[in-house]
Design an enzyme around this catalytic site. Structure first.
Site, short mmCIF file in Angstrom:
data_model
loop_
_atom_site.label_atom_id
_atom_site.label_comp_id
_atom_site.label_asym_id
_atom_site.label_seq_id
_atom_site.Cartn_x
_atom_site.Cartn_y
_atom_site.Cartn_z
N HIS A 187 -3.87 -4.72 -0.83
CA HIS A 187 -3.41 -5.53 0.62
C HIS A 187 -3.68 -7.00 0.39
O HIS A 187 -4.70 -7.41 0.50
CB HIS A 187 -4.57 -5.02 1.67
CG HIS A 187 -4.15 -3.71 2.28
ND1 HIS A 187 -3.32 -3.24 3.07
CD2 HIS A 187 -4.72 -2.19 1.64
CE1 HIS A 187 -3.06 -1.79 3.40
NE2 HIS A 187 -4.00 -1.42 2.59
N CYS A 204 0.77 -0.95 0.08
CA CYS A 204 0.03 0.13 0.02
C CYS A 204 0.54 0.96 0.03
O CYS A 204 1.70 1.47 -0.78
CB CYS A 204 -0.91 -0.13 1.11
SG CYS A 204 -2.28 1.05 0.92
N GLU A 251 -2.97 -9.14 2.45
CA GLU A 251 -3.22 -9.39 3.67
C GLU A 251 -4.83 -9.48 3.87
O GLU A 251 -5.41 -10.16 4.91
CB GLU A 251 -2.48 -8.83 4.86
CG GLU A 251 -3.03 -7.54 5.42
CD GLU A 251 -2.44 -6.57 4.54
OE1 GLU A 251 -1.86 -6.66 3.32
OE2 GLU A 251 -2.67 -5.04 4.81
#
Lengths: 213, 256
Positions: free
Chosen positions: A194, A85, A196
């Site tokens: 992202h 990011c 994750e």
């Protein structure tokens, strides 16, 4: 202190949802550790540079912690670096969010606002929030053996404008805007989305970062 | 474009997942973690946790539930209910939330929107608007879990929140919430056209086709679904293919 060569270091400079990154790495069986100081960065093998919020705030915080030089040295030594990011945006020369601000200068290019108008003059909603399909360079090891339909979760208002197109490994199209969302320059990687938070596809990318890079 | 999102909404009271009607008359559904994990695995695009009674007691008890939930869930999580300060937001983000939804505190003190937005970015600042119809084309903002009227016009408030730095609006129709009768299409459309940030529509989904209507007949960017999922009248794994077959390009999800 020495760090295991297989361990991924996550840089903790007080910014970003580090818990999510830790848990995603746990989920793919990667070992990780948190690093805070330039000395710890120097001992790291693979390094993740997170970032969320405004570019200038992240860049200033990083610099105030005296971490710039250690990260640049890490990257120049050929060890793997992954920016996520705003962490990806910091890899570039400079950003324009809230005024011009220098980044790490590891990859040529800069960060600018996603245009809030589409080509036909209609409004484009900013931030770009949600899932967008990825158009990938399948030869990049981060995307090795991708078993899923690749869509990833984005939240951002600014995007990277890389100087060299050969550094681009992933793109997405947001309401007509062609957005560079993955970059690689040798051992230096960056992802605008992202991983994750991108369900199975994101976990596969992190697993590849752990095992294939 | 960004794909229209289907968000699983979980209203929480204490340790329990609950569901009410018109934001009231709650009924316990079960353990929020079990439901959250199931929705993640079935292909929810995001999760939304709202502490249903937090603002009534001026507290936020969600941090623990959030911390526990995010252990094995790898999609974004928005958390709301009882958030009163930048400190509250920080605690929730540290527990694993990605975004926070602010309602009552923002109405009482607008500056919290710009404070949170400045500290953590507008991408994590969601303004929750609970709206009740006054008459044709006019809706009023309610706070404290839909119990207190404010006299504030929904469209004006949405515009103000946007200018102060909100990154998304979570729009709940109190009239439709829990009724299973479909969403307030006019409300969603009016707000989505007023602001240039994404709008999450909530309240009234009783059938899968109600989700489609919010995307096609109103310009919702995301639809929050609760009741339909909690009582197992539809699964996310059937919602996505249905929407795609109707020409709505949601995220394609592979079955587990």
């Amino acid at each position: 202190m020495t760090l295991n060569a297989k361990t991924i270091s996550i840089l903790d400079y007080g910014i970003g949802n580090l818990l999510s990154v830790q848990r995603a790495l746990d989920a793919v069986g990667a070992s990780w550790t948190m690093v805070k100081t330039p000395e710890e960065v120097k001992l790291s093998d693979k390094l993740i540079l997170p970032g969320v919020g405004a570019f200038m705030h992240c860049a200033n915080t990083l610099e105030a912690a005296g971490l710039n030089e250690a990260i640049i040295e890490h990257a120049n030594s050929g060890k793997a670096l992954l920016g996520i990011c705003v962490g990806m945006q910091l890899l570039f020369d400079y950003g324009l969010e809230q005024g011009r601000c220098d980044g790490l200068g590891l990859i040529s290019g800069y960060i600018d606002k996603i245009p809030d108008q589409q080509d036909d003059g209609s409004a484009r909603k900013i931030p770009h929030i949600g899932w967008s399909e990825l158009f990938l360079d399948e030869e990049c090891p981060l995307f090795h053996n991708f078993s899923h339909i690749p869509a990833a979760y984005f939240v951002h208002s600014y995007m990277v404008i890389p100087e060299h197109s050969n550094h681009v490994i992933a793109r997405c199209n947001y309401e007509g805007a062609d957005i560079t969302c993955g970059v690689q320059k040798e051992n230096i990687f960056g992802l605008q989305f992202h991983p994750e938070k991108s369900a199975q596809a994101g976990l596969e990318i992190l697993s590849n970062f752990d095992s294939r890079i | 474009m960004s794909r229209p999102r289907v968000i699983a909404r979980l209203d929480i009271k204490g340790p329990n997942l609950i569901k009410g009607v018109h934001l009231e008359g709650v009924r316990v559904v079960g353990d929020p973690n079990e439901y959250a994990l199931q929705y993640y695995e079935e292909g929810a695009d995001e999760l939304l946790y709202i502490d249903a009674v937090a603002s009534l007691y001026g507290r936020n008890n969600l941090t623990e539930v959030v911390h526990h939930t995010t252990k094995n869930i790898f999609i974004p999580l928005t958390v709301g209910g009882g958030i009163r300060s930048v400190k509250d937001v920080e605690l929730l983000l540290k527990s694993g939330a990605d975004k926070v939804a602010i309602n009552t505190a923002a109405v009482q003190n607008e500056s919290i929107i710009s404070e949170v937005s400045r500290a953590f970015g507008n991408q994590c600042t969601v303004i929750q608007i609970d709206a009740k119809k006054k008459n044709d084309k006019t809706w009023e903002v309610y706070v404290d879990g839909g119990r207190e009227k404010t006299g504030i016009d929904v469209l004006e408030w949405a515009q103000t929140a946007c200018e102060l730095g909100a990154g998304e609006i979570l729009l709940t129709s109190i009239d439709q919430e829990g009724t299973r009768r479909g969403m307030d299409i006019e409300l969603i459309d009016a707000v989505a056209k007023m602001v240039n940030i994404p709008v999450i529509a909530s309240g009234g989904v009783g059938k899968i086709k109600h989700i489609k209507e919010a995307f096609i007949n109103a310009s919702a960017d995301a639809v929050a679904v609760a009741d339909l999922l909690h009582f197992k009248r539809a699964k996310l794994s059937e919602i996505h293919p249905y929407l795609i077959s109707e020409g709505i390009q949601t995220r394609k999800v592979l079955g587990k």
